[in-house]
Design a protein around this motif. Structure first.
Motif, PDB file in Angstrom:
ATOM      1  N   ALA A 100       1.075  -1.243   0.069  1.00 33.08           N
ATOM      2  CA  ALA A 100      -0.042   0.090  -0.025  1.00 33.08           C
ATOM      3  C   ALA A 100       0.460   0.994  -0.072  1.00 33.08           C
ATOM      4  O   ALA A 100       0.274   2.348  -0.492  1.00 33.08           O
ATOM      5  N   LEU A 101       2.068   1.395   0.508  1.00 32.44           N
ATOM      6  CA  LEU A 101       2.549   2.264   0.784  1.00 32.44           C
ATOM      7  C   LEU A 101       3.712   3.017  -0.290  1.00 32.44           C
ATOM      8  O   LEU A 101       3.244   3.919  -0.649  1.00 32.44           O
ATOM      9  N   VAL A 102       3.631   1.223  -1.261  1.00 32.69           N
ATOM     10  CA  VAL A 102       4.767   1.777  -2.366  1.00 32.69           C
ATOM     11  C   VAL A 102       3.869   2.447  -3.352  1.00 32.69           C
ATOM     12  O   VAL A 102       4.253   2.691  -4.519  1.00 32.69           O
ATOM     13  N   GLY A 103       2.872   1.601  -3.274  1.00 36.66           N
ATOM     14  CA  GLY A 103       1.180   1.378  -4.605  1.00 36.66           C
ATOM     15  C   GLY A 103       0.820   2.970  -5.010  1.00 36.66           C
ATOM     16  O   GLY A 103       0.501   3.149  -5.595  1.00 36.66           O
ATOM     17  N   ASN A 104       0.917   3.405  -3.628  1.00 35.72           N
ATOM     18  CA  ASN A 104       0.427   5.061  -3.448  1.00 35.72           C
ATOM     19  C   ASN A 104       1.432   6.091  -3.597  1.00 35.72           C
ATOM     20  O   ASN A 104       1.707   7.299  -3.396  1.00 35.72           O
ATOM     21  N   ALA A 105       2.732   5.388  -3.803  1.00 37.10           N
ATOM     22  CA  ALA A 105       3.402   6.498  -3.545  1.00 37.10           C
ATOM     23  C   ALA A 105       3.740   7.444  -5.073  1.00 37.10           C
ATOM     24  O   ALA A 105       4.716   8.327  -5.124  1.00 37.10           O
ATOM     25  N   SER A 106       3.435   6.634  -6.223  1.00 36.36           N
ATOM     26  CA  SER A 106       3.638   7.311  -7.424  1.00 36.36           C
ATOM     27  C   SER A 106       2.605   8.605  -7.623  1.00 36.36           C
ATOM     28  O   SER A 106       3.127   9.867  -8.000  1.00 36.36           O
ATOM     29  N   ARG A 107       1.708   8.104  -6.818  1.00 36.10           N
ATOM     30  CA  ARG A 107       0.475   9.703  -6.820  1.00 36.10           C
ATOM     31  C   ARG A 107       1.188  10.451  -5.199  1.00 36.10           C
ATOM     32  O   ARG A 107       1.026  12.182  -6.154  1.00 36.10           O
ATOM     33  N   GLN A 108       1.812  10.324  -4.578  1.00 36.13           N
ATOM     34  CA  GLN A 108       1.875  11.116  -3.986  1.00 36.13           C
ATOM     35  C   GLN A 108       3.728  11.745  -4.584  1.00 36.13           C
ATOM     36  O   GLN A 108       4.106  13.147  -4.070  1.00 36.13           O
ATOM     37  N   VAL A 109       4.178  11.360  -4.963  1.00 38.26           N
ATOM     38  CA  VAL A 109       5.363  11.583  -6.430  1.00 38.26           C
ATOM     39  C   VAL A 109       5.063  12.973  -7.197  1.00 38.26           C
ATOM     40  O   VAL A 109       5.126  13.186  -7.487  1.00 38.26           O
ATOM     41  N   PHE A 110       4.115  12.149  -7.684  1.00 33.64           N
ATOM     42  CA  PHE A 110       3.133  13.109  -8.676  1.00 33.64           C
ATOM     43  C   PHE A 110       3.021  14.766  -8.015  1.00 33.64           C
ATOM     44  O   PHE A 110       3.038  16.127  -8.669  1.00 33.64           O
ATOM     45  N   ALA A 111       2.045  14.747  -6.668  1.00 35.50           N
ATOM     46  CA  ALA A 111       1.836  15.744  -6.242  1.00 35.50           C
ATOM     47  C   ALA A 111       3.085  17.257  -5.502  1.00 35.50           C
ATOM     48  O   ALA A 111       2.910  17.972  -5.675  1.00 35.50           O
ATOM     49  N   ARG A 112       4.298  16.071  -5.324  1.00 28.79           N
ATOM     50  CA  ARG A 112       5.763  17.267  -5.196  1.00 28.79           C
ATOM     51  C   ARG A 112       5.736  17.650  -6.492  1.00 28.79           C
ATOM     52  O   ARG A 112       6.843  18.247  -5.945  1.00 28.79           O
ATOM     53  N   ILE A 113       5.936  16.677  -7.691  1.00 33.20           N
ATOM     54  CA  ILE A 113       6.687  17.260  -8.953  1.00 33.20           C
ATOM     55  C   ILE A 113       5.501  18.554  -9.861  1.00 33.20           C
ATOM     56  O   ILE A 113       6.414  19.451  -9.779  1.00 33.20           O
ATOM     57  N   ILE A 114       4.554  18.429  -8.983  1.00 27.29           N
ATOM     58  CA  ILE A 114       3.097  19.624  -8.282  1.00 27.29           C
ATOM     59  C   ILE A 114       4.121  20.666  -7.878  1.00 27.29           C
ATOM     60  O   ILE A 114       3.923  22.007  -8.289  1.00 27.29           O
ATOM     61  N   ASP A 115       4.354  20.720  -6.895  1.00 32.27           N
ATOM     62  CA  ASP A 115       4.760  21.003  -5.290  1.00 32.27           C
ATOM     63  C   ASP A 115       6.100  21.920  -5.977  1.00 32.27           C
ATOM     64  O   ASP A 115       6.306  23.218  -5.213  1.00 32.27           O
ATOM     65  N   LEU A 116       6.679  21.020  -6.471  1.00 34.14           N
ATOM     66  CA  LEU A 116       8.083  21.541  -6.858  1.00 34.14           C
ATOM     67  C   LEU A 116       8.270  22.877  -8.292  1.00 34.14           C
ATOM     68  O   LEU A 116       8.548  24.268  -7.867  1.00 34.14           O
ATOM     69  N   CYS A 117       7.301  22.540  -8.933  1.00 30.30           N
ATOM     70  CA  CYS A 117       6.918  23.431 -10.046  1.00 30.30           C
ATOM     71  C   CYS A 117       6.561  25.053  -9.518  1.00 30.30           C
ATOM     72  O   CYS A 117       7.003  25.821 -10.267  1.00 30.30           O
ATOM     73  N   LEU A 118       4.977  25.256  -9.048  1.00 27.95           N
ATOM     74  CA  LEU A 118       5.039  26.119  -7.888  1.00 27.95           C
ATOM     75  C   LEU A 118       5.676  26.644  -7.192  1.00 27.95           C
ATOM     76  O   LEU A 118       6.051  27.564  -7.087  1.00 27.95           O
ATOM     77  N   ASP A 119       6.250  26.366  -6.852  1.00 26.81           N
ATOM     78  CA  ASP A 119       7.963  26.565  -5.355  1.00 26.81           C
ATOM     79  C   ASP A 119       8.253  27.373  -5.716  1.00 26.81           C
ATOM     80  O   ASP A 119       8.974  28.205  -5.675  1.00 26.81           O
ATOM     81  N   GLU A 120       8.749  26.522  -7.100  1.00 28.21           N
ATOM     82  CA  GLU A 120      10.116  27.536  -8.140  1.00 28.21           C
ATOM     83  C   GLU A 120       9.586  28.542  -8.901  1.00 28.21           C
ATOM     84  O   GLU A 120      10.377  29.267  -9.947  1.00 28.21           O
ATOM     85  N   GLN A 121       7.602  28.582  -8.893  1.00 23.62           N
ATOM     86  CA  GLN A 121       8.024  29.129  -9.822  1.00 23.62           C
ATOM     87  C   GLN A 121       7.972  29.065 -11.633  1.00 23.62           C
ATOM     88  O   GLN A 121       8.548  30.579 -12.324  1.00 23.62           O
ATOM     89  N   VAL A 122       8.252  27.704 -11.857  1.00 22.10           N
ATOM     90  CA  VAL A 122       8.801  27.464 -13.138  1.00 22.10           C
ATOM     91  C   VAL A 122       7.714  28.048 -14.151  1.00 22.10           C
ATOM     92  O   VAL A 122       6.375  28.590 -14.196  1.00 22.10           O
ATOM     93  N   GLN A 123       7.860  28.837 -15.899  1.00 22.80           N
ATOM     94  CA  GLN A 123       7.174  28.453 -16.923  1.00 22.80           C
ATOM     95  C   GLN A 123       6.365  27.192 -17.455  1.00 22.80           C
ATOM     96  O   GLN A 123       5.352  27.569 -17.814  1.00 22.80           O
ATOM     97  N   ALA A 124       7.176  25.827 -16.593  1.00 20.63           N
ATOM     98  CA  ALA A 124       6.541  25.155 -17.307  1.00 20.63           C
ATOM     99  C   ALA A 124       6.596  23.472 -16.333  1.00 20.63           C
ATOM    100  O   ALA A 124       8.190  23.591 -16.131  1.00 20.63           O
ATOM    101  N   LEU A 125       6.216  22.289 -16.780  1.00 14.81           N
ATOM    102  CA  LEU A 125       6.371  21.276 -16.620  1.00 14.81           C
ATOM    103  C   LEU A 125       6.352  20.431 -17.906  1.00 14.81           C
ATOM    104  O   LEU A 125       5.497  20.142 -18.921  1.00 14.81           O
TER     105      LEU A 125
END
Length: 429
Positions: free
Chosen positions: A30-55
């Motif tokens: 369950a931990l690793v199976g849900n990790a892909s969602r958590q990681v994708f949310a982190r990728i979105i967080d990184l884009c927002l925190d760094e104020q990038v122009q694109a993903l």
């Protein structure tokens, strides 16, 4: 000079099934199976925190024939966060995405551009004073792409900074089927400034001053010990003069690691358990992710060798207890490759178990009849596996012979260990 900044990710494999982990340990699955969602949310967080122009998403956002609309809703919610912040998304379909029904059914925000199965070139909206940036991409129309797709891309726009998204196996990589093969030299001479690649799950980067940067960010969340270590995405800054800066950012929630425990010289069970705890604690201290999933390998010359093999389940329970005490440490599997000291074997030379061991080693394992029968059994088991799993386990005929011998030797040690009962200090009963 103004920088055009973006996050480059690939091979998220949202909701990738982890059946083997779930069967062995449902909580870990369950931990690793849900990790892909958590990681994708982190990728979105990184884009927002760094104020990038694109993903930039270079394929295999999904994991195949997904039918759950929960995945679609999760993805839509995350992409909407970027849309609200004015961050563009450029994405291509990989071989796994081509199988997904969600890929074709999901309505994406206007800020998301999904490249179709023909070469497209999208000019990025920038201030007139800034150098033009053009993003190129091409999606898989079908799960298979046996030939290079490079010739299907639009030519680079003259005077602009050209960025290409491609899902490719490049020149090939162990454990990965061939998809849209091409060479790094072909990409380097294409006239593009940056190639945002996907497909191979191990990170690689070809980056040099003034040259084309070719980056394979790797999978952002490992799913088994074959995808060990911390996993990341790449934060890219492109200046108007074409200079590029790459910044690897670790996003993995859990990382798989092979942890070796040397049992050489250990003569008591307590010492062995303490050694395992120390190795797990050391690995956890070095882990760049919150959770550590350990593949334990216990090896070495020890009088406990047969006891360890016989009581492997007990040793795993001991390891799990110690890992629970450490916190955020999980045991994926326990592997054993221990041998008894020569002095012990000589002192027990008249022992019937030792005599049986010698007969097995000298007369049985190397015999043509035994090898042929063992090979037949292994081949029948392999026939039940998917092709990619067979290639990973047995790359060629020489690999098959080596694996058959390895399994034969390990099997004989397991039988002998059960015949030769010992107490907790390794002494024969």
């Amino acid at each position: 000079m103004t920088a055009y900044r973006f996050v480059h990710a690939a091979d998220v494999h949202l909701d990738s099934p982890l059946r083997s982990l779930a069967m062995r340990n449902p909580e870990l699955g369950a931990l690793v199976g849900n990790a892909s969602r958590q990681v994708f949310a982190r990728i979105i967080d990184l884009c927002l925190d760094e104020q990038v122009q694109a993903l930039m998403l270079s394929g295999d956002l999904y994991d195949g024939e997904q039918t759950s609309m929960k995945t679609a809703r999760f993805l839509a919610d995350q992409l909407r966060r970027l849309h609200t912040a004015g961050i563009k998304v450029f994405m291509i379909r990989g071989n796994h995405d081509a199988l997904s029904k969600i890929t074709r059914q999901l309505v994406l925000p206007d800020s998301v551009h999904l490249f179709e199965a023909r070469g497209e070139a999208i000019a990025v909206d920038r201030d007139a004073k800034d150098r033009q940036v053009v993003v190129h991409g091409l999606s898989f129309a079908k799960p298979q792409a046996p030939e290079s797709l490079l010739k299907k891309y639009r030519p680079p726009t003259e005077g602009a900074i050209n960025i290409g998204l491609m899902h490719t196996s490049l020149d090939g990589s162990p454990g990965h089927d061939v998809y849209a093969p091409c060479s790094a030299s072909d990409l380097a001479s294409s006239g593009f400034r940056y190639w945002a690649l996907g497909h191979i799950h191990k990170r690689s980067a070809i980056h040099g001053q003034g040259a084309c940067s070719i980056v394979m960010p790797g999978i952002p969340q490992g799913r088994d010990v074959g995808e060990s270590g911390p996993k990341s995405v790449t934060l890219v800054s492109v200046m108007d003069d074409g200079a590029i800066t790459l910044d690897e950012r670790i996003v993995s929630v859990a990382q798989f690691e092979r942890i070796d425990v040397d049992a050489s010289g250990i003569s008591t069970w307590r010492e062995l358990a303490s050694g395992i705890e120390a190795a797990l604690g050391d690995a956890l201290g070095k882990s760049a992710s919150e959770h550590l999933v350990a593949r334990l390998s216990v090896s070495g010359i020890t009088p406990l060798a047969w006891t360890i093999r016989r009581d492997a389940d007990l040793l795993r329970t001991e390891a799990e207890s110690r890992s629970a005490a450490l916190g955020n440490v999980w045991i994926d599997k326990l592997e054993i490759d221990c041998r008894r000291p020569t002095t012990v074997m000589l002192s027990e030379s008249a022992d019937p178990v030792e005599e049986l061991k010698k007969v097995i080693a000298d007369d049985i394992i190397d015999s043509e009849g035994f090898q042929a029968e063992a090979r037949d059994i292994v081949e029948k088991l392999l026939d039940q596996l998917p092709p990619e799993c067979r290639r990973t386990l047995i790359p060629d005929d020489d690999g098959l012979a080596a694996r058959v011998r390895q399994l034969s030797e390990e099997g004989s040690e397991e039988v002998l260990a059960r015949l030769a009962a010992t107490d907790d200090d390794g002494a024969r009963r």
